[in-house]
Write a protein that holds these residues in place. Sequence first.
Motif, PDB file in Angstrom:
ATOM      1  N   LEU A 110      11.354  13.282  -4.307  1.00  0.00           N
ATOM      2  CA  LEU A 110      10.810  14.018  -3.161  1.00  0.00           C
ATOM      3  C   LEU A 110       9.894  13.123  -2.329  1.00  0.00           C
ATOM      4  CD1 LEU A 110      10.485  16.682  -1.627  1.00  0.00           C
ATOM      5  CD2 LEU A 110       8.616  17.263  -3.198  1.00  0.00           C
ATOM      6  N   SER A 111       9.085  12.326  -3.004  1.00  0.00           N
ATOM      7  CA  SER A 111       8.175  11.421  -2.302  1.00  0.00           C
ATOM      8  C   SER A 111       8.938  10.423  -1.444  1.00  0.00           C
ATOM      9  CB  SER A 111       7.302  10.680  -3.330  1.00  0.00           C
ATOM     10  OG  SER A 111       6.469   9.730  -2.716  1.00  0.00           O
ATOM     11  N   LEU A 112       9.985   9.816  -2.012  1.00  0.00           N
ATOM     12  CA  LEU A 112      10.804   8.868  -1.251  1.00  0.00           C
ATOM     13  C   LEU A 112      11.530   9.559  -0.109  1.00  0.00           C
ATOM     14  CD1 LEU A 112      12.587   6.375  -3.688  1.00  0.00           C
ATOM     15  CD2 LEU A 112      10.857   5.870  -1.952  1.00  0.00           C
ATOM     16  N   SER A 113      12.022  10.757  -0.361  1.00  0.00           N
ATOM     17  CA  SER A 113      12.772  11.471   0.670  1.00  0.00           C
ATOM     18  C   SER A 113      11.883  11.853   1.846  1.00  0.00           C
ATOM     19  CB  SER A 113      13.418  12.729   0.068  1.00  0.00           C
ATOM     20  OG  SER A 113      14.276  12.400  -1.005  1.00  0.00           O
ATOM     21  N   LEU A 114      10.637  12.209   1.557  1.00  0.00           N
ATOM     22  CA  LEU A 114       9.717  12.619   2.617  1.00  0.00           C
ATOM     23  C   LEU A 114       9.163  11.426   3.392  1.00  0.00           C
ATOM     24  CD1 LEU A 114       7.681  15.427   0.799  1.00  0.00           C
ATOM     25  CD2 LEU A 114       8.969  15.719   2.921  1.00  0.00           C
ATOM     26  N   PHE A 115       8.722  10.409   2.668  1.00  0.00           N
ATOM     27  CA  PHE A 115       7.946   9.336   3.302  1.00  0.00           C
ATOM     28  C   PHE A 115       8.555   7.944   3.132  1.00  0.00           C
ATOM     29  CE2 PHE A 115       4.951  12.605   1.613  1.00  0.00           C
ATOM     30  CZ  PHE A 115       4.599  13.172   2.833  1.00  0.00           C
ATOM     31  N   GLY A 116       9.724   7.854   2.502  1.00  0.00           N
ATOM     32  CA  GLY A 116      10.309   6.546   2.216  1.00  0.00           C
ATOM     33  C   GLY A 116      10.667   5.735   3.446  1.00  0.00           C
ATOM     34  N   THR A 117      10.963   6.409   4.570  1.00  0.00           N
ATOM     35  CA  THR A 117      11.320   5.658   5.776  1.00  0.00           C
ATOM     36  C   THR A 117      10.119   4.902   6.345  1.00  0.00           C
ATOM     37  OG1 THR A 117      10.964   7.709   7.028  1.00  0.00           O
ATOM     38  CG2 THR A 117      13.237   7.127   6.472  1.00  0.00           C
ATOM     39  N   ALA A 118       8.916   5.190   5.853  1.00  0.00           N
ATOM     40  CA  ALA A 118       7.742   4.418   6.278  1.00  0.00           C
ATOM     41  C   ALA A 118       7.794   2.990   5.743  1.00  0.00           C
ATOM     42  CB  ALA A 118       6.461   5.104   5.802  1.00  0.00           C
ATOM     43  N   LEU A 119       8.550   2.754   4.667  1.00  0.00           N
ATOM     44  CA  LEU A 119       8.640   1.406   4.103  1.00  0.00           C
ATOM     45  C   LEU A 119       9.347   0.434   5.049  1.00  0.00           C
ATOM     46  CD1 LEU A 119       9.382   2.315   0.382  1.00  0.00           C
ATOM     47  CD2 LEU A 119       7.298   1.278   1.284  1.00  0.00           C
ATOM     48  N   PRO A 120      10.604   0.723   5.473  1.00  0.00           N
ATOM     49  CA  PRO A 120      11.214  -0.191   6.441  1.00  0.00           C
ATOM     50  C   PRO A 120      10.469  -0.242   7.766  1.00  0.00           C
ATOM     51  CG  PRO A 120      12.586   1.759   6.111  1.00  0.00           C
ATOM     52  CD  PRO A 120      11.542   1.767   5.039  1.00  0.00           C
ATOM     53  N   ALA A 121       9.823   0.864   8.155  1.00  0.00           N
ATOM     54  CA  ALA A 121       9.044   0.855   9.397  1.00  0.00           C
ATOM     55  C   ALA A 121       7.872  -0.101   9.280  1.00  0.00           C
ATOM     56  CB  ALA A 121       8.558   2.257   9.720  1.00  0.00           C
ATOM     57  N   ALA A 122       7.251  -0.166   8.084  1.00  0.00           N
ATOM     58  CA  ALA A 122       6.131  -1.086   7.872  1.00  0.00           C
ATOM     59  C   ALA A 122       6.608  -2.531   7.876  1.00  0.00           C
ATOM     60  CB  ALA A 122       5.433  -0.765   6.550  1.00  0.00           C
ATOM     61  N   VAL A 123       7.786  -2.776   7.294  1.00  0.00           N
ATOM     62  CA  VAL A 123       8.325  -4.139   7.266  1.00  0.00           C
ATOM     63  C   VAL A 123       8.675  -4.604   8.678  1.00  0.00           C
ATOM     64  CG1 VAL A 123      10.200  -5.604   6.418  1.00  0.00           C
ATOM     65  CG2 VAL A 123       9.186  -3.873   4.918  1.00  0.00           C
ATOM     66  N   ALA A 124       9.315  -3.710   9.442  1.00  0.00           N
ATOM     67  CA  ALA A 124       9.736  -4.056  10.804  1.00  0.00           C
ATOM     68  C   ALA A 124       8.592  -3.964  11.802  1.00  0.00           C
ATOM     69  CB  ALA A 124      10.869  -3.134  11.251  1.00  0.00           C
ATOM     70  N   ARG A 125       7.461  -3.354  11.359  1.00  0.00           N
ATOM     71  CA  ARG A 125       6.318  -3.129  12.251  1.00  0.00           C
ATOM     72  C   ARG A 125       6.776  -2.405  13.525  1.00  0.00           C
ATOM     73  NH1 ARG A 125       3.089  -8.902  11.644  1.00  0.00           N
ATOM     74  NH2 ARG A 125       3.496  -9.126   9.423  1.00  0.00           N
TER      75      ARG A 125
ATOM     76  N   VAL B 138       0.835  -1.205   0.000  1.00  0.00           N
ATOM     77  CA  VAL B 138       0.000   0.000   0.000  1.00  0.00           C
ATOM     78  C   VAL B 138       0.870   1.255   0.000  1.00  0.00           C
ATOM     79  CG1 VAL B 138      -1.656   1.345   1.343  1.00  0.00           C
ATOM     80  CG2 VAL B 138      -1.957  -1.132   1.102  1.00  0.00           C
ATOM     81  N   ILE B 139       1.870   1.293   0.890  1.00  0.00           N
ATOM     82  CA  ILE B 139       2.741   2.470   0.979  1.00  0.00           C
ATOM     83  C   ILE B 139       3.560   2.630  -0.298  1.00  0.00           C
ATOM     84  CG2 ILE B 139       4.670   3.506   2.243  1.00  0.00           C
ATOM     85  CD1 ILE B 139       3.618   2.030   4.731  1.00  0.00           C
ATOM     86  N   SER B 140       4.073   1.515  -0.825  1.00  0.00           N
ATOM     87  CA  SER B 140       4.866   1.570  -2.062  1.00  0.00           C
ATOM     88  C   SER B 140       4.050   2.133  -3.215  1.00  0.00           C
ATOM     89  CB  SER B 140       5.383   0.173  -2.422  1.00  0.00           C
ATOM     90  OG  SER B 140       6.235  -0.340  -1.432  1.00  0.00           O
ATOM     91  N   LEU B 141       2.801   1.665  -3.356  1.00  0.00           N
ATOM     92  CA  LEU B 141       1.949   2.154  -4.437  1.00  0.00           C
ATOM     93  C   LEU B 141       1.619   3.634  -4.262  1.00  0.00           C
ATOM     94  CD1 LEU B 141      -0.505  -0.854  -4.901  1.00  0.00           C
ATOM     95  CD2 LEU B 141       1.501  -0.261  -6.275  1.00  0.00           C
ATOM     96  N   ALA B 142       1.406   4.055  -3.021  1.00  0.00           N
ATOM     97  CA  ALA B 142       1.128   5.474  -2.776  1.00  0.00           C
ATOM     98  C   ALA B 142       2.337   6.331  -3.138  1.00  0.00           C
ATOM     99  CB  ALA B 142       0.747   5.680  -1.314  1.00  0.00           C
ATOM    100  N   LEU B 143       3.528   5.888  -2.734  1.00  0.00           N
ATOM    101  CA  LEU B 143       4.745   6.638  -3.045  1.00  0.00           C
ATOM    102  C   LEU B 143       4.996   6.716  -4.546  1.00  0.00           C
ATOM    103  CD1 LEU B 143       7.184   5.287  -0.297  1.00  0.00           C
ATOM    104  CD2 LEU B 143       6.131   7.541  -0.401  1.00  0.00           C
ATOM    105  N   LEU B 144       4.497   5.725  -5.290  1.00  0.00           N
ATOM    106  CA  LEU B 144       4.689   5.692  -6.742  1.00  0.00           C
ATOM    107  C   LEU B 144       3.614   6.459  -7.485  1.00  0.00           C
ATOM    108  CD1 LEU B 144       6.098   4.588  -9.292  1.00  0.00           C
ATOM    109  CD2 LEU B 144       4.666   2.537  -9.057  1.00  0.00           C
ATOM    110  N   PHE B 145       2.344   6.209  -7.137  1.00  0.00           N
ATOM    111  CA  PHE B 145       1.249   6.735  -7.950  1.00  0.00           C
ATOM    112  C   PHE B 145       0.950   8.213  -7.686  1.00  0.00           C
ATOM    113  CE2 PHE B 145      -0.199   2.173  -8.364  1.00  0.00           C
ATOM    114  CZ  PHE B 145       0.213   2.090  -9.685  1.00  0.00           C
ATOM    115  N   VAL B 146       1.246   8.696  -6.492  1.00  0.00           N
ATOM    116  CA  VAL B 146       1.043  10.127  -6.249  1.00  0.00           C
ATOM    117  C   VAL B 146       1.958  10.972  -7.152  1.00  0.00           C
ATOM    118  CG1 VAL B 146       1.292  11.981  -4.556  1.00  0.00           C
ATOM    119  CG2 VAL B 146       0.114   9.870  -3.923  1.00  0.00           C
ATOM    120  N   PRO B 147       3.283  10.675  -7.212  1.00  0.00           N
ATOM    121  CA  PRO B 147       4.127  11.423  -8.158  1.00  0.00           C
ATOM    122  C   PRO B 147       3.708  11.238  -9.611  1.00  0.00           C
ATOM    123  CG  PRO B 147       5.481  10.299  -6.535  1.00  0.00           C
ATOM    124  CD  PRO B 147       4.087   9.791  -6.361  1.00  0.00           C
TER     125      PRO B 147
END
Length: 219
Positions: free
Chosen positions: A126-141, A82-91
């Motif tokens: 910009l999208s990855l720089s702003l919100f990309g750290t949510a990806l490893p946080a989601a994996v690590a829960r 979900v987060i990956s698709l949001a980071l991709l499709f918004v840009p």
Amino acid sequence: MLEIYRHSLRYYLSVLPALLVFMAVIQSLLWYLEPGNPAAVSLVPMLFILYQFHRHFLFGETFGWKKPPPDAPPQKFGWFVVISLALLFVPVGLGLIFTFSVAPAGAPKTTLYGLMFLAMVPLYLLSLSLFGTALPAAVARSGNFRMSAGIKATFGTMGRLILGPGVMQLLVFGLIVGLNKLLQDVPAFHSTVGVLAFNTFASTLSFLPSLIGVGVLCD
């Protein structure tokens, strides 16, 4: 940054045989099924590989071959997708809006594609720089993760993404384009086997910049 490069390259080489087999299967299925939008069909398998990359940097896993630490969470990548698709499709959406708002009426497709590329690349960065750290946080829960902390590190993350996967992406793109031009006069290159082999090679090589980007975000 150099340590991330070294770590990523070592890991990439260690899983290269598995990646080649995986991508050969994906490319063969795309050739056989001939979907209308192959990029969309192959998106979920690609995200699955990126998910495995995150688990390697976070827990030391290697495509499920190495037993994870006892405290590692089970493999569930719903929120990651979900987060990956949001980071991709918004840009992508913003890039399309920009393109059709500035492009002159009746502009050729090459002009539209060029404008889309120029808009989407910085927007995705910009999208990855702003919100990309949510990806490893989601994996690590990670329960103690705060998005505000990731946003505060935006410029530092952006600089490392440019120096890491950004530079590698340019090298990989140049290599793929150069090989494609060199092989244009080779008859075997235009055969079914030649096309599948080149597509498998190109798609497998494209995971190297992605792997470095995962290393930056996880770090």
